[in-house]
Enzyme design. Structure first.
Site, PDB file in Angstrom:
ATOM      1  N   ASP A  78      13.533  28.464  26.315  1.00 12.96           N
ATOM      2  CA  ASP A  78      12.377  28.185  25.454  1.00 12.96           C
ATOM      3  C   ASP A  78      12.224  29.185  24.314  1.00 12.96           C
ATOM      4  O   ASP A  78      11.119  29.419  23.824  1.00 12.96           O
ATOM      5  CB  ASP A  78      11.061  28.160  26.262  1.00 12.96           C
ATOM      6  CG  ASP A  78      11.084  27.143  27.378  1.00 12.96           C
ATOM      7  OD1 ASP A  78      11.489  26.003  27.113  1.00 12.96           O
ATOM      8  OD2 ASP A  78      10.710  27.497  28.511  1.00 12.96           O
ATOM      9  N   LYS A  99      15.686  27.902  20.342  1.00 17.03           N
ATOM     10  CA  LYS A  99      17.065  27.656  19.889  1.00 17.03           C
ATOM     11  C   LYS A  99      17.146  26.368  19.080  1.00 17.03           C
ATOM     12  O   LYS A  99      17.901  26.255  18.128  1.00 17.03           O
ATOM     13  CB  LYS A  99      18.012  27.503  21.097  1.00 17.03           C
ATOM     14  CG  LYS A  99      18.117  28.718  21.953  1.00 17.03           C
ATOM     15  CD  LYS A  99      18.981  28.474  23.161  1.00 17.03           C
ATOM     16  CE  LYS A  99      18.352  27.624  24.234  1.00 17.03           C
ATOM     17  NZ  LYS A  99      17.181  28.194  24.890  1.00 17.03           N
ATOM     18  N   GLY A 154      14.770  17.040  26.166  1.00 16.01           N
ATOM     19  CA  GLY A 154      15.899  17.741  25.578  1.00 16.01           C
ATOM     20  C   GLY A 154      15.450  18.171  24.199  1.00 16.01           C
ATOM     21  O   GLY A 154      14.256  18.255  23.946  1.00 16.01           O
ATOM     22  N   HIS A 155      16.414  18.407  23.323  1.00 18.29           N
ATOM     23  CA  HIS A 155      16.027  18.709  21.955  1.00 18.29           C
ATOM     24  C   HIS A 155      15.405  17.479  21.313  1.00 18.29           C
ATOM     25  O   HIS A 155      15.897  16.375  21.470  1.00 18.29           O
ATOM     26  CB  HIS A 155      17.268  19.106  21.161  1.00 18.29           C
ATOM     27  CG  HIS A 155      17.682  20.510  21.443  1.00 18.29           C
ATOM     28  ND1 HIS A 155      18.931  20.992  21.171  1.00 18.29           N
ATOM     29  CD2 HIS A 155      17.000  21.535  21.959  1.00 18.29           C
ATOM     30  CE1 HIS A 155      18.985  22.248  21.517  1.00 18.29           C
ATOM     31  NE2 HIS A 155      17.827  22.607  21.999  1.00 18.29           N
ATOM     32  N   GLN A 198      19.583  26.525  27.594  1.00 16.62           N
ATOM     33  CA  GLN A 198      19.080  27.557  28.516  1.00 16.62           C
ATOM     34  C   GLN A 198      19.337  28.974  27.972  1.00 16.62           C
ATOM     35  O   GLN A 198      19.294  29.166  26.771  1.00 16.62           O
ATOM     36  CB  GLN A 198      19.667  27.349  29.894  1.00 16.62           C
ATOM     37  CG  GLN A 198      19.479  25.892  30.308  1.00 16.62           C
ATOM     38  CD  GLN A 198      19.735  25.658  31.739  1.00 16.62           C
ATOM     39  OE1 GLN A 198      19.052  26.208  32.575  1.00 16.62           O
ATOM     40  NE2 GLN A 198      20.707  24.843  32.050  1.00 16.62           N
TER      41      GLN A 198
END
Ligand code: GTP
Length: 470
Positions: free
Chosen positions: A43, A46, A85-86, A269
């Site tokens: 978190d 990224k 997810g993204h 991660q």
């Protein structure tokens, strides 16, 4: 095209094939093979950096599974949740949640690679593809799924829940997406890989062995011949549909390197969750560190160039496990509220604390970062004083010289802090490093000095434009 023997040398900066004239020099000078990795417990933000960089690369590759990233937006919204997810936004502001598909998919010229280190849940993968294609994003020929990647079946998810129930109070706090059990099958050597879908004569037997194994291990796991039959039929259909995506991605990646294509590796991660280097057992089942890039994509270490570590200006952690700089007081609440540190779907508050330099130095050693992206500096703006956790001591006062493997030592260690002045003004609209208040620059520069890695990118807000190039 002539084939050349594969010999990867350290990747030099090359001209970007998709570089636009207004690209900041920072991005333009990134190495041919660059990577973005998380430095803490996930978190870190990224997604935003990957989103900014992806359009400047020919290939965007994933080397291991993402686990609940929540991306970022040109619009400044935050999105996602425990199983998200993204989430990326196209130029018309349309939102796409990506779990397996790399973030480069919205750029028509980018090829997206799902590497051998990823575990692939096919129902989820096709759902994602359907969502993209129904919104006009063409996926065929643009997404390459490694023939060596392991298949994550629905039963792995069920086993994940059964395992957590069995562990009862000492549960790890997984997302119950079956990731751990799937990597376990891989390591047990009874896992099923994408290439097995090409052999429907042997696939049923392999699946039977896998399901029988789960049934013998968990008494609450109900396994029937009918279940096997249904799953085989389902996977026959999946196999046909997946065929155009299947690729020897190891060959593809190494050929792309020889052809001087720009490759961005999108890490999920973070190192403190690494199966080897993280706070075991409160970790994930794969290697989100630099080593995982080589094992998860089949490229040589010498091919890697810039590796950018993404680190929050403070620390957060979801779920169980030690957290030396955790704040259990009002300061922690302040970080939580200012930083919006809540799982968006679950609403579950994240644990918050000061930046842990001991952990960050350890993570920098492991990954050899070329630079850092310090995110969420804006979140610290209200504080009169900021603390940096600079060293650990044993409870008897003797110094701890490295990040301890032993969780008992970690739990009992005492953190020593350096106090830095706050700046107490809104920095979210600042775009030039020299315009940041002196105290904010002092904070950034003290981190650089302590960890010995330059901070090249500073996040001052959730939006894609809220980034300072230093
Ligand atoms: P995982 O892959 O799950 O570890 O997450 P991640 O590292 O991809 O984090 P993500 O990109 O989901 O970012 C977490 C949140 O931080 C998102 O809601 C972003 O909008 C937000 N964010 C990213 N950078 C900044 C920043 O500089 N300032 C602020 N205020 N928010 C940011």
């Amino acid at each position: 095209r002539k084939t050349r023997p594969i010999s990867c040398s350290a990747s030099p900066p090359v001209t970007l094939q998709h570089q636009t004239t207004d690209s900041p020099t920072r991005i333009g000078s990134l190495s041919q093979v660059s990577a973005v990795l998380g430095c803490q417990w996930g978190d870190e933000g990224k997604g935003k950096l990957v989103d900014i960089l992806a359009k400047h690369f020919d290939v965007v590759a994933r080397c291991q599974i993402l686990n609940g990233s929540k991306i970022i937006p040109s619009s400044g919204l935050s999105e996602g949740g425990a199983n998200a997810g993204h989430t990326i936004y196209n130029s018309e502001g349309k939102k796409f949640a990506l779990h397996l598909v790399p973030s480069g998919i919205l750029n028509e010229e980018t090829t997206c690679v799902v590497g051998n280190g990823v575990v692939v849940h096919l129902p989820g993968f096709f759902k994602e593809i359907d969502g993209l294609e129904s919104n006009g994003v063409s996926c065929k020929g643009r997404i390459l799924v490694s023939d060596r990647a392991h298949l994550l079946f629905d039963f792995h998810q069920e086993v994940d829940g059964l395992r957590e129930a069995e562990l009862a109070k000492s549960f790890i706090g997984t997302t119950k997406r079956g990731i751990g059990p799937c990597y376990s099958s891989k390591v047990n050597r009874n896992g099923i890989r994408v290439s097995d879908l090409r052999h429907m004569d042997t696939f049923p037997h392999k699946l039977d062995l896998l399901l029988s194994d789960a049934a013998s291990r968990f008494k609450d796991f109900k396994y029937t011949p009918e279940m096997l039959r249904e799953e085989i039929e389902r996977y026959k259909r999946f196999a046909e549909r997946l065929e155009p995506f299947i690729c020897d991605t190891v060959h593809y990646m190494n050929e792309s390197i020889l052809q001087k294509k720009k490759i961005l590796v999108e890490g999920g991660q973070a190192t403190m969750l690494d199966i080897d280097f993280g706070t075991y057992p409160f970790v994930t089942s794969s290697s989100p560190s630099a080593g995982g890039i080589c094992t998860g994509l089949g490229i040589a270490p010498r091919a890697l160039g810039d590796i950018i570590g993404v680190v929050k200006a403070y620390t957060t952690r979801v779920g169980s496990g030690p957290f030396p700089t955790e704040l259990l007081d009002k300061a922690g609440d302040l970080l939580r509220f200012s930083g919006q540190e809540f799982g968006t779907t679950t609403g579950r508050p994240r644990r918050c604390g000061w930046l842990d330099i001991v952990a960050l130095k350890y993570v920098c050693q492991i990954n050899g970062f070329s630079s850092l992206n310090l995110t969420k500096l804006d979140v610290l703006s209200d504080l009169a004083e900021i603390q940096l956790g600079v060293s650990y001591k044993h409870s008897n006062g003797t110094p701890i010289n490295s990040f301890p493997a032993d969780l008992h030592v970690l739990e009992q260690s005492k953190v020593e802090y350096e106090t830095m002045p706050g700046w107490q003004i809104d920095i979210s609209s600042i775009r030039k490093y020299s315009d940041l208040p002196k105290a904010a620059r002092q904070y950034v520069e003290r981190i650089e000095e302590l960890v010995g890695v330059p901070i090249h990118y500073i996040g001052v807000g959730p939006g894609r434009d809220a980034l300072i190039y230093k």
